[in-house]
Scaffold this motif. Structure first.
Motif, mmCIF file in Angstrom:
data_model
loop_
_atom_site.group_PDB
_atom_site.id
_atom_site.type_symbol
_atom_site.label_atom_id
_atom_site.label_comp_id
_atom_site.label_asym_id
_atom_site.label_seq_id
_atom_site.Cartn_x
_atom_site.Cartn_y
_atom_site.Cartn_z
ATOM 1 N N TYR A 3 13.301 106.274 74.838
ATOM 2 C CA TYR A 3 13.679 104.911 75.235
ATOM 3 C C TYR A 3 14.158 104.120 74.017
ATOM 4 O O TYR A 3 13.842 104.452 72.877
ATOM 5 C CB TYR A 3 12.477 104.210 75.878
ATOM 6 N N TRP A 4 14.925 103.052 74.310
ATOM 7 C CA TRP A 4 15.442 102.195 73.248
ATOM 8 C C TRP A 4 14.840 100.810 73.426
ATOM 9 O O TRP A 4 15.085 100.137 74.424
ATOM 10 C CB TRP A 4 16.959 102.123 73.320
ATOM 11 N N MET A 5 14.045 100.377 72.449
ATOM 12 C CA MET A 5 13.315 99.110 72.532
ATOM 13 C C MET A 5 13.849 98.117 71.506
ATOM 14 O O MET A 5 14.062 98.466 70.338
ATOM 15 C CB MET A 5 11.822 99.344 72.280
ATOM 16 N N MET A 6 14.054 96.863 71.966
ATOM 17 C CA MET A 6 14.540 95.811 71.073
ATOM 18 C C MET A 6 13.786 94.516 71.349
ATOM 19 O O MET A 6 13.412 94.232 72.491
ATOM 20 C CB MET A 6 16.041 95.586 71.254
ATOM 21 N N GLY A 7 13.583 93.725 70.274
ATOM 22 C CA GLY A 7 12.947 92.430 70.426
ATOM 23 C C GLY A 7 13.917 91.399 70.956
ATOM 24 O O GLY A 7 15.126 91.453 70.689
#
Length: 368
Positions: A313-317
């Motif tokens: 998965y690709w997680m960003m704030g």
């Protein structure tokens, strides 16, 4: 002989020894610990927001309930641990790595979707140089921007998934260059609009972090000459950005395209694909990767392609210019996922006085 009389004859009751007060307390404590461990391990846990990477959506000082049943409870890798404690307290580990179980996740209510706010263990702490079991690594909270199989691209700070722009979070924040006439901005306005100064760029110019709605409000003040988004130009290489290779001239605002590995997906191996996926193949899926001339060896055997064993998965704030996330350390493997953030049950503001510390408007607030 009267069989009926003997068969139905009542056995005299024997009084059970009464438990002592100490025994009753011990039984109650043991039951509470077992019940809490089951609830915390299988259903949900409480977490605190330690930093501002999700600022706007989630604030520093928020306390969250995280649902583990949403994506399926992950069984502990390190069963020998003191329950309800942080991995390290006062410089002392609260767990033992003597026994480490393989990754196992029970069935859940669903799967991670784009836009979900997810709590997970920090993948940057994987690898032998850290020697930290997966479930004892630092916990982070970010928004999932891409799921397995998605192609992610960032163009001028706008995220695109499979070629389509992804909706931005309502209170997403980023940086703006704000030039004033020399008069300071009212501190009450800064606080009310959730604006913070990141750095000073010139005598009357500042880089400020704020949501788009705040930028629109500031434009209306007479002491504001201009407000422009701060965007790293395309083609500018940032050495801190994953995959830390100058072949990929990517930065926080212009990135990709990059495809998220999916369990069962086979990718051909070349210099470029190995650069993008080597960490997943080597660190997260525990393979030995070597390059011998033009040959790529996996576990000592020449390989032209690789099939992934896990989803990524690709997680960003949501606070885009103040978040260390997948742009810096890459994919989040499925075995690092803890659960879905569902409720802010309490919130405190450390900058306020004792009587104003609690943010009552955030208590028992659903997360979206």
């Amino acid at each position: 002989m009267n069989w009926k009389q003997n068969f139905f004859k009542k056995t005299p009751k024997t009084d059970k020894p009464k438990k002592s007060k100490t025994r009753e307390w011990v039984d109650a404590v043991v039951f509470a610990v077992i019940a809490a461990t089951i609830i915390r391990g299988l259903l949900f846990s409480a977490y605190a927001i330690p930093s501002g990477s999700m600022e706007g959506t989630e604030l520093t000082g928020d306390y969250l309930f995280v649902s583990k049943i949403s994506y399926g409870p992950r069984m502990a890798n390190t069963p020998l641990a003191i329950p309800f404690t942080e991995p390290v307290m006062y410089g002392v580990k609260t767990y033992s790595g003597a026994i480490q179980l393989p990754y196992l996740r029970l069935p859940g209510l669903g799967h991670i979707k784009n836009r979900d706010i997810v709590v997970f263990n920090k993948p940057d702490e994987a690898g032998p140089e850290y020697n930290i079991p997966t479930d004892e690594r630092t916990t982070l909270i970010k928004r999932c921007q891409a799921i397995p199989g998605d192609i992610l691209t960032i163009v001028n700070s706008q995220v695109y998934i499979n070629g389509k722009p992804a909706p931005n979070a309502p209170k997403q924040q980023t940086s703006y260059a704000v030039t004033t006439t020399g008069l300071n901005i009212n501190p009450d306005i800064m606080k009310e609009q959730n604006i913070s100064i990141r750095q000073q760029l010139g005598p009357d110019t500042y880089e400020m972090i704020m949501p788009a709605s705040a930028a629109a409000v500031l434009k209306g003040y007479s002491n504001i000459k201009s407000i422009t988004p701060v965007i790293a130009p395309a083609g500018t290489y940032d050495p801190e950005i994953f995959p830390h290779n100058e072949k990929f001239k990517w930065n926080v605002d212009n990135y990709g395209p990059i495809r998220l590995p999916k369990k069962g997906w086979t990718t051909p191996l070349s210099d470029s694909t190995l650069t993008l996926y080597r960490r997943a193949i080597e660190v997260y899926e525990n393979n030995k990767v070597e390059v011998n001339g033009k040959d790529i060896l996996i576990n000592g055997k020449k390989a032209d392609n690789y099939t992934f064993k896990m989803d990524y998965y690709w997680m960003m704030g949501d606070n885009r210019h103040d978040s260390l996330d997948s742009r810096f350390w890459g994919y989040v493997p499925e075995d690092h996922v803890v659960g879905k953030a569902i409720l802010t049950f309490f919130s405190t503001d450390s900058t306020q006085s004792f009587f104003n510390k609690i943010r009552w408007n955030r208590v028992l607030r659903p997360i979206d």
